[in-house]
Design an enzyme around this catalytic site. Structure first.
Site, PDB file in Angstrom:
ATOM      1  CG  ASP A  16       4.878   3.286  -1.651  1.00 29.37           C
ATOM      2  OD1 ASP A  16       4.849   4.483  -1.079  1.00 29.37           O
ATOM      3  OD2 ASP A  16       4.361   2.350  -1.167  1.00 29.37           O
ATOM      4  CD  GLU A  47       6.993  -1.703  -1.319  1.00 24.55           C
ATOM      5  OE1 GLU A  47       7.881  -2.496  -1.161  1.00 24.55           O
ATOM      6  OE2 GLU A  47       6.270  -1.307  -1.316  1.00 24.55           O
ATOM      7  CG  ASN A  48       4.898  -0.650  -4.906  1.00 20.87           C
ATOM      8  OD1 ASN A  48       4.379   0.232  -4.439  1.00 20.87           O
ATOM      9  ND2 ASN A  48       4.599  -2.152  -5.017  1.00 20.87           N
ATOM     10  CG  ASN A  75       6.213  -4.793   1.475  1.00 18.78           C
ATOM     11  OD1 ASN A  75       6.247  -3.459   1.526  1.00 18.78           O
ATOM     12  ND2 ASN A  75       5.952  -5.370   1.282  1.00 18.78           N
ATOM     13  CG  HIS A  76       5.317  -5.654  -2.921  1.00 21.30           C
ATOM     14  ND1 HIS A  76       4.588  -6.214  -2.798  1.00 21.30           N
ATOM     15  CD2 HIS A  76       5.052  -4.614  -1.763  1.00 21.30           C
ATOM     16  CE1 HIS A  76       3.990  -6.311  -2.062  1.00 21.30           C
ATOM     17  NE2 HIS A  76       3.492  -6.098  -1.703  1.00 21.30           N
ATOM     18  CG  HIS A 158       7.939   0.495   3.094  1.00 24.39           C
ATOM     19  ND1 HIS A 158       7.366   0.933   2.435  1.00 24.39           N
ATOM     20  CD2 HIS A 158       7.650  -0.666   3.052  1.00 24.39           C
ATOM     21  CE1 HIS A 158       7.000   0.372   1.120  1.00 24.39           C
ATOM     22  NE2 HIS A 158       6.730  -0.723   1.669  1.00 24.39           N
ATOM     23  CG  HIS A 183       3.919  -1.154   2.990  1.00 28.10           C
ATOM     24  ND1 HIS A 183       4.394  -1.906   2.099  1.00 28.10           N
ATOM     25  CD2 HIS A 183       2.403  -1.864   3.656  1.00 28.10           C
ATOM     26  CE1 HIS A 183       3.392  -3.124   2.255  1.00 28.10           C
ATOM     27  NE2 HIS A 183       2.850  -2.858   3.273  1.00 28.10           N
ATOM     28  CG  HIS A 185       0.292   2.396  -2.431  1.00 32.73           C
ATOM     29  ND1 HIS A 185       0.221   1.739  -2.882  1.00 32.73           N
ATOM     30  CD2 HIS A 185       1.831   2.348  -1.536  1.00 32.73           C
ATOM     31  CE1 HIS A 185       1.299   0.941  -3.317  1.00 32.73           C
ATOM     32  NE2 HIS A 185       2.195   1.084  -2.479  1.00 32.73           N
TER      33      HIS A 185
HETATM   34 FE   LIG Z   1       5.225  -1.222   0.412  1.00 35.85          FE
END
Ligand SMILES: [Fe+2]
Length: 263
Positions: A16, A47-48, A75-76, A158, A183, A185
């Protein structure tokens, strides 16, 4: 583009990417990793990548321009409205495939490398996360639909819970070539090749600043846990690293070697 062995393909999966520090360290070091490992394809979780939350059209372009081939999310991805403009139109940008029918975007993409068809599937867990559709059954359905259209299936799973990730690995063993978790990290040291030839690692980790709590400032995180109120959210600076994993996969879709990378 095939790696030196000729009979195998090397796929790099990048953990990520958190905000500008994550993008910058990837820009500085990705080509070196591709060159030294002779990577044929790069999959990165983005996603981040936009300020710690979601991804924007400009950032997607930036990642694709520095050598990333497929961007997965989680999800983000929904945290920045800008992404809604590109979820349907960018084939190489995935969101988890097990969101309910009708949600924008798509959860898989097939890339050809020297005649080997690589299908990248993005799925999301449900334990301690949103109760979306079952990722296990979604994989089954996608695999049945796509198995004649691809030689290698790479799954970004994820998810929060290690148990759900490991169970998923066993569920797809012999069908997916590799399952790499994202997810949390935090890179796990449990990479293994399952009996059916599926390369598995619970989480490949994070690309960003490690002077942090999973990429976000220590101050934010400590205050959140002390007060459980909304406090200023900021991406951390300092001690930038890339976390990744390389999978060497034969033409039959079996993983022969996994290398964890922290650099
Ligand atoms: Fe996530």
């Amino acid at each position: 583009m095939q790696n030196s062995a000729g009979s195998t393909i090397a796929i790099l999966t990048v953990g990520d990417i958190v905000g500008r520090p994550g993008r910058d360290v990837l820009k500085d070091r990705l080509q070196g990793i591709i060159d030294t490992r002779r990577a044929d394809l790069v999959i990165a979780n983005g996603e981040n990548s936009a300020g710690g939350k979601s991804i924007t059209p400009d950032i997607l372009r930036e990642l694709l321009s520095i050598g990333v081939d497929v961007v997965t999310t989680g999800n983000h991805v929904w945290d920045n409205k800008e992404v809604l403009k590109i979820l349907d139109s960018e084939p190489a940008l995935l969101r988890p495939a097990n969101y309910p029918d009708g949600v924008k975007g798509h959860g898989w993409h097939i890339v050809d490398r020297k005649g080997i068809r690589i299908c990248v599937i993005n799925l999301q867990g449900r334990l301690f996360m949103e109760p979306i559709d079952c990722p296990f059954r979604k994989f089954d359905a996608l695999y049945d639909e796509l198995k004649d259209r691809a030689d290698i299936f790479m799954v970004d799973f994820h998810a929060e819970a290690t148990s759900e990730k490991r169970a998923f690995g066993w569920h797809v063993d012999g069908r997916a070539s590799a399952v790499f978790g994202t997810h949390t990290h935090v890179q796990t040291a449990d990479e293994e090749i399952l009996p059916g030839g599926t390369g598995y690692i619970t989480d490949i980790g994070m690309t960003g600043s490690f002077n942090s709590v999973i990429g976000i400032t220590k101050e934010y995180s400590v205050q959140r846990f002390l007060t459980f109120t909304r406090v200023k959210f900021e991406v951390a600076e300092g001690n930038r690293k890339i976390n990744a994993a390389l999978f060497e996969i034969d033409r039959g879709g079996k993983t022969g070697r996994i290398e964890r990378i922290i650099t």
